[in-house]
Design a protein around this motif. Sequence first.
Motif, PDB file in Angstrom:
ATOM      1  N   ASP A  20       0.839  -1.202   0.000  1.00 27.68           N
ATOM      2  CA  ASP A  20       0.000   0.000   0.000  1.00 27.68           C
ATOM      3  C   ASP A  20       0.871   1.248   0.000  1.00 27.68           C
ATOM      4  OD1 ASP A  20      -2.628  -1.025   0.031  1.00 27.68           O
ATOM      5  OD2 ASP A  20      -2.276  -1.740   2.072  1.00 27.68           O
ATOM      6  N   ILE A  21       0.530   2.170  -0.859  1.00 27.66           N
ATOM      7  CA  ILE A  21       1.289   3.412  -0.991  1.00 27.66           C
ATOM      8  C   ILE A  21       0.368   4.593  -0.743  1.00 27.66           C
ATOM      9  CG2 ILE A  21       2.571   4.861  -2.636  1.00 27.66           C
ATOM     10  CD1 ILE A  21       4.029   2.306  -1.836  1.00 27.66           C
ATOM     11  N   GLU A  22       0.843   5.498   0.073  1.00 24.18           N
ATOM     12  CA  GLU A  22       0.091   6.723   0.349  1.00 24.18           C
ATOM     13  C   GLU A  22       0.411   7.725  -0.762  1.00 24.18           C
ATOM     14  OE1 GLU A  22      -1.650   7.023   3.420  1.00 24.18           O
ATOM     15  OE2 GLU A  22      -2.348   9.051   2.987  1.00 24.18           O
ATOM     16  N   PRO A  23      -0.595   8.098  -1.560  1.00 26.82           N
ATOM     17  CA  PRO A  23      -0.293   9.086  -2.600  1.00 26.82           C
ATOM     18  C   PRO A  23      -0.114  10.468  -1.988  1.00 26.82           C
ATOM     19  CG  PRO A  23      -2.619   8.548  -2.624  1.00 26.82           C
ATOM     20  CD  PRO A  23      -2.005   7.728  -1.533  1.00 26.82           C
ATOM     21  N   ARG A  24       0.501  11.364  -2.753  1.00 29.37           N
ATOM     22  CA  ARG A  24       0.652  12.732  -2.263  1.00 29.37           C
ATOM     23  C   ARG A  24      -0.727  13.363  -2.075  1.00 29.37           C
ATOM     24  NH1 ARG A  24       5.737  15.882  -3.522  1.00 29.37           N
ATOM     25  NH2 ARG A  24       6.235  14.261  -2.009  1.00 29.37           N
ATOM     26  N   ARG A  25      -0.857  14.144  -1.007  1.00 26.19           N
ATOM     27  CA  ARG A  25      -2.143  14.810  -0.745  1.00 26.19           C
ATOM     28  C   ARG A  25      -2.197  16.078  -1.588  1.00 26.19           C
ATOM     29  NH1 ARG A  25      -3.395  14.081   5.574  1.00 26.19           N
ATOM     30  NH2 ARG A  25      -5.050  15.489   5.006  1.00 26.19           N
ATOM     31  N   LEU A  26      -2.833  15.975  -2.720  1.00 23.43           N
ATOM     32  CA  LEU A  26      -2.887  17.130  -3.613  1.00 23.43           C
ATOM     33  C   LEU A  26      -4.172  17.912  -3.375  1.00 23.43           C
ATOM     34  CD1 LEU A  26      -1.464  15.620  -6.899  1.00 23.43           C
ATOM     35  CD2 LEU A  26      -0.306  17.118  -5.270  1.00 23.43           C
ATOM     36  N   THR A  27      -4.054  19.207  -3.535  1.00 21.41           N
ATOM     37  CA  THR A  27      -5.185  20.086  -3.230  1.00 21.41           C
ATOM     38  C   THR A  27      -6.333  19.894  -4.224  1.00 21.41           C
ATOM     39  OG1 THR A  27      -5.845  22.374  -2.880  1.00 21.41           O
ATOM     40  CG2 THR A  27      -4.232  21.999  -4.606  1.00 21.41           C
ATOM     41  N   ARG A  28      -7.537  20.081  -3.717  1.00 20.50           N
ATOM     42  CA  ARG A  28      -8.715  20.062  -4.587  1.00 20.50           C
ATOM     43  C   ARG A  28      -9.148  21.491  -4.933  1.00 20.50           C
ATOM     44  NH1 ARG A  28      -9.577  15.708  -1.129  1.00 20.50           N
ATOM     45  NH2 ARG A  28     -10.518  17.084   0.402  1.00 20.50           N
ATOM     46  N   ALA A  29      -8.540  22.470  -4.232  1.00 19.81           N
ATOM     47  CA  ALA A  29      -8.904  23.864  -4.505  1.00 19.81           C
ATOM     48  C   ALA A  29      -8.419  24.266  -5.898  1.00 19.81           C
ATOM     49  CB  ALA A  29      -8.265  24.774  -3.454  1.00 19.81           C
ATOM     50  N   GLN A  30      -9.145  25.179  -6.523  1.00 15.88           N
ATOM     51  CA  GLN A  30      -8.754  25.651  -7.846  1.00 15.88           C
ATOM     52  C   GLN A  30      -7.673  26.725  -7.702  1.00 15.88           C
ATOM     53  OE1 GLN A  30      -9.830  24.386 -10.843  1.00 15.88           O
ATOM     54  NE2 GLN A  30     -10.654  22.855  -9.429  1.00 15.88           N
ATOM     55  N   PRO A  31      -6.829  26.857  -8.727  1.00 14.51           N
ATOM     56  CA  PRO A  31      -5.854  27.959  -8.672  1.00 14.51           C
ATOM     57  C   PRO A  31      -6.594  29.305  -8.696  1.00 14.51           C
ATOM     58  CG  PRO A  31      -5.415  26.479 -10.526  1.00 14.51           C
ATOM     59  CD  PRO A  31      -6.720  26.070  -9.954  1.00 14.51           C
ATOM     60  N   SER A  32      -6.263  30.164  -7.769  1.00 12.23           N
ATOM     61  CA  SER A  32      -6.898  31.482  -7.752  1.00 12.23           C
ATOM     62  C   SER A  32      -6.044  32.434  -6.941  1.00 12.23           C
ATOM     63  CB  SER A  32      -8.297  31.386  -7.137  1.00 12.23           C
ATOM     64  OG  SER A  32      -8.194  31.251  -5.732  1.00 12.23           O
ATOM     65  N   GLU A  33      -6.421  33.676  -6.939  1.00 12.66           N
ATOM     66  CA  GLU A  33      -5.711  34.692  -6.146  1.00 12.66           C
ATOM     67  C   GLU A  33      -5.753  34.359  -4.669  1.00 12.66           C
ATOM     68  OE1 GLU A  33      -5.305  38.619  -6.894  1.00 12.66           O
ATOM     69  OE2 GLU A  33      -4.316  37.707  -8.635  1.00 12.66           O
ATOM     70  N   ASP A  34      -6.857  33.723  -4.255  1.00 11.65           N
ATOM     71  CA  ASP A  34      -7.060  33.459  -2.834  1.00 11.65           C
ATOM     72  C   ASP A  34      -6.569  32.070  -2.416  1.00 11.65           C
ATOM     73  OD1 ASP A  34      -8.384  35.916  -2.714  1.00 11.65           O
ATOM     74  OD2 ASP A  34     -10.241  34.983  -3.412  1.00 11.65           O
ATOM     75  N   TYR A  35      -5.830  31.418  -3.293  1.00 13.13           N
ATOM     76  CA  TYR A  35      -5.395  30.054  -2.975  1.00 13.13           C
ATOM     77  C   TYR A  35      -4.592  30.027  -1.675  1.00 13.13           C
ATOM     78  CZ  TYR A  35      -2.612  25.823  -3.069  1.00 13.13           C
ATOM     79  OH  TYR A  35      -2.005  24.663  -2.708  1.00 13.13           O
ATOM     80  N   GLU A  36      -5.016  29.122  -0.795  1.00 17.69           N
ATOM     81  CA  GLU A  36      -4.334  29.015   0.495  1.00 17.69           C
ATOM     82  C   GLU A  36      -3.457  27.770   0.512  1.00 17.69           C
ATOM     83  OE1 GLU A  36      -7.354  29.330   3.516  1.00 17.69           O
ATOM     84  OE2 GLU A  36      -6.930  31.474   3.686  1.00 17.69           O
ATOM     85  N   LEU A  37      -2.141  27.990   0.512  1.00 21.27           N
ATOM     86  CA  LEU A  37      -1.172  26.891   0.441  1.00 21.27           C
ATOM     87  C   LEU A  37      -1.227  26.024   1.698  1.00 21.27           C
ATOM     88  CD1 LEU A  37       1.250  25.678  -1.116  1.00 21.27           C
ATOM     89  CD2 LEU A  37       2.714  27.295   0.076  1.00 21.27           C
ATOM     90  N   TYR A  38      -1.481  26.665   2.825  1.00 18.35           N
ATOM     91  CA  TYR A  38      -1.422  25.933   4.091  1.00 18.35           C
ATOM     92  C   TYR A  38      -2.773  25.894   4.814  1.00 18.35           C
ATOM     93  CZ  TYR A  38       3.652  25.702   3.702  1.00 18.35           C
ATOM     94  OH  TYR A  38       4.927  25.426   3.287  1.00 18.35           O
ATOM     95  N   ALA A  39      -3.863  25.750   4.046  1.00 17.39           N
ATOM     96  CA  ALA A  39      -5.171  25.593   4.695  1.00 17.39           C
ATOM     97  C   ALA A  39      -5.285  24.152   5.175  1.00 17.39           C
ATOM     98  CB  ALA A  39      -6.275  25.916   3.706  1.00 17.39           C
ATOM     99  N   PRO A  40      -5.318  23.939   6.501  1.00 18.27           N
ATOM    100  CA  PRO A  40      -5.291  22.553   6.980  1.00 18.27           C
ATOM    101  C   PRO A  40      -6.619  21.842   6.783  1.00 18.27           C
ATOM    102  CG  PRO A  40      -5.423  24.082   8.817  1.00 18.27           C
ATOM    103  CD  PRO A  40      -5.346  24.911   7.595  1.00 18.27           C
ATOM    104  N   GLU A  41      -6.550  20.542   6.626  1.00 25.13           N
ATOM    105  CA  GLU A  41      -7.735  19.694   6.638  1.00 25.13           C
ATOM    106  C   GLU A  41      -8.099  19.425   8.094  1.00 25.13           C
ATOM    107  OE1 GLU A  41      -7.778  16.869   3.168  1.00 25.13           O
ATOM    108  OE2 GLU A  41      -8.708  18.862   3.085  1.00 25.13           O
TER     109      GLU A  41
END
Lengths: 386, 309
Positions: A197-218
């Motif tokens: 079993d391999i854990e894939p990278r957790r990639l963001t579901r947010a769209q690219p935008s001016e307000d994109y938050e790089l470190y918005a925690p889950e």
Amino acid sequence: MKADPMGVLVGAHFLDGDHACCEGALAAGCRMVFGYPITPSTEVVERIARRFPMVGGVFIQMEDEIASSIAIQGAAWGGKKVMTVTSGPGMSLMQEHIGFAAMTETPCVFVNVQRGGPSTGLPTLPGQADMMQARWGSHGDYEIIALSPNSPQECFDLTIVAFNMSERYRVPVMFMMDESVGHMTERVIIPESTEIDIEPRRLTRAQPSEDYELYAPEEDLVPQMPPVGAGYRFHVTGLTHDEKGYPVMNAWVQEKLVRRLVDKIRKNASEIAINQEFELEDAEVVIVAYGITSRVVQRTMFLAREKGLKVGVFRPVVVWPFPEDRIRELAGRAKAFVVPELNYGQVYYEVERLVAGRAPCRLVDHGGGALHDPADILKVVEEVLR
Amino acid sequence: MESLNVFAARLWPTENRFVSGHRACQGCGEALAVRMVHSILGRNTMVASATGCMEIISSSYPDTAWSVPWIHVAFENAAAVASGIESGLDILAKKGRLPKRRITVVGMGGDGGTADIGIQALSGAMERGHDMIYICYDNEAYMNTGIQRSSSTPMGASTTTSPAGSLSIGQQTWKKNVPLIVAAHDVPYVATANPSFPFDLAEKVRKAAAARGPAYLHIFSACPTGWRMAPELAIAIGRKAVRTGVAPLYEIVDGRLRITVPTPELQPLRDYLKPQGRFRHLDEKTIAEIEKRVAEEYRKLENREGRKI
């Protein structure tokens, strides 16, 4: 997700721990390693230099450990699963970048094949004296995950776990081998890729935008990463930063950020924990041991049981975060704790803190350069039972 | 600077400062070079050594080979340690607490400890202008940890971290030119040397010791174990390295370059590569390419001769 079959060398092999670690990295999906030769970890990168190009991977030997430890992080943000490999003195040089990885939440694996220290110490002989350095070697407050394998098979299996944890929690994971485990040759079974079993990278579901938050925690306090080249504009910095990733240097943002960095490990500790327990049901004396020492104490336990002494072994496979709750539980019913380690007391003081006076604790220290004699540990067990 | 043209075998000091009984491999060009350097430098010498073969083989009790003060600190900092020693001696001399004699401070490292991890400390020491000699013993890979590539490994050499095979010719980059990097610091003396040319080496060591300010020696040292060749070829291969233009011998005095062992007609590169297992896999085409580059580099050096670097 299952492992990429290209990197999985299926079959039964006769490998030393260093080589098994390389195969574990390949199976985990690592295709980029930056490293620097240092005894006793050199065999890992030697195998990597030969094996990685065969599966489309890249090995780059850097000019020193400082460069290796940060080059992997550049590659991680470029989308790669990455690792670097070293031993004590190299680990000391890498410390600033381990703090950077913790601060920027960069998934990466640091393999430390421990040798006797401090300083140049015993390059060709084992030690376990880097455990506290692994936990807190860089400045500032942060939490990491550290695993401690005790066999070549585990060097394979747990390297995969190390990668999975680094992706899952976005922390630097310390893979704390030692010279004995690294140079010990044993049978290593590498399963089919469908069983890994391999854990894939957790990639963001947010769209690219001016307000994109790089470190918005889950919910589990871990943020997701942006895929590179998909239109996300982001800023990665070791300065205290807000959720957008930009530097904001004040006490409030510091509190919010660093508390989350610490909490994402502390609050998920029970999920991260991997322990092994041997004959603890009726144990009066609990031997706490990790890494190669956890194999030495198997013999101690056997000798003690032969004499009718009720001795069990508790082995944290994940040493950091430390299995605090389990030690507290055991402290309620055991008569004594014995902690052998190849140092002059590191994990021992954690055990003592958690037992909190409810049972006597004894350290069986050893400066490194060799392993404990099981009989020496038995003597201490007999003493505490007297 | 004193004239040293009269140097000859009978003038070679008989006293050794790097004595026998150490643990170097058979045919070690590096141990030979260290012995030569320190018999020339004599007893008023202090040595700071980086981690590497020379540290391991010469310092383990009871096989200690050094009969001058010697310190090993770590891998990356021989030049910084030597800087500290020089500064300390300077202060003690100013306070009149040292006898009035010239003490040569030497920093030494291998090619890894100089060209890779140690270049920051080396550059700092050269820039600050400490009165010291830094010596790089270049055996073209990390031999102490078991033959891994360094930035000083020549193109095409197979090492354990640049293995040759169907996907690679081995080392894929050209050797880093450390002597010219050091020369760019505008230091009084920079030279390349080679124990296969002992008198040339001795002269350069004496000039480096006489220079006021930082001096740098880059000593090409054959390593039979790492180069996978017969130990008895160590001296011959050193000569071939010079005659084929692979490791030219020159000095840069106050910024002016002079080739000390001129080789107007370069010998075929094959003669140098063939005895060495690390180059065994190279095909004719690759050898021709490397030979072309070697010749180009040598011409560049000739063009620099007599001019300010």
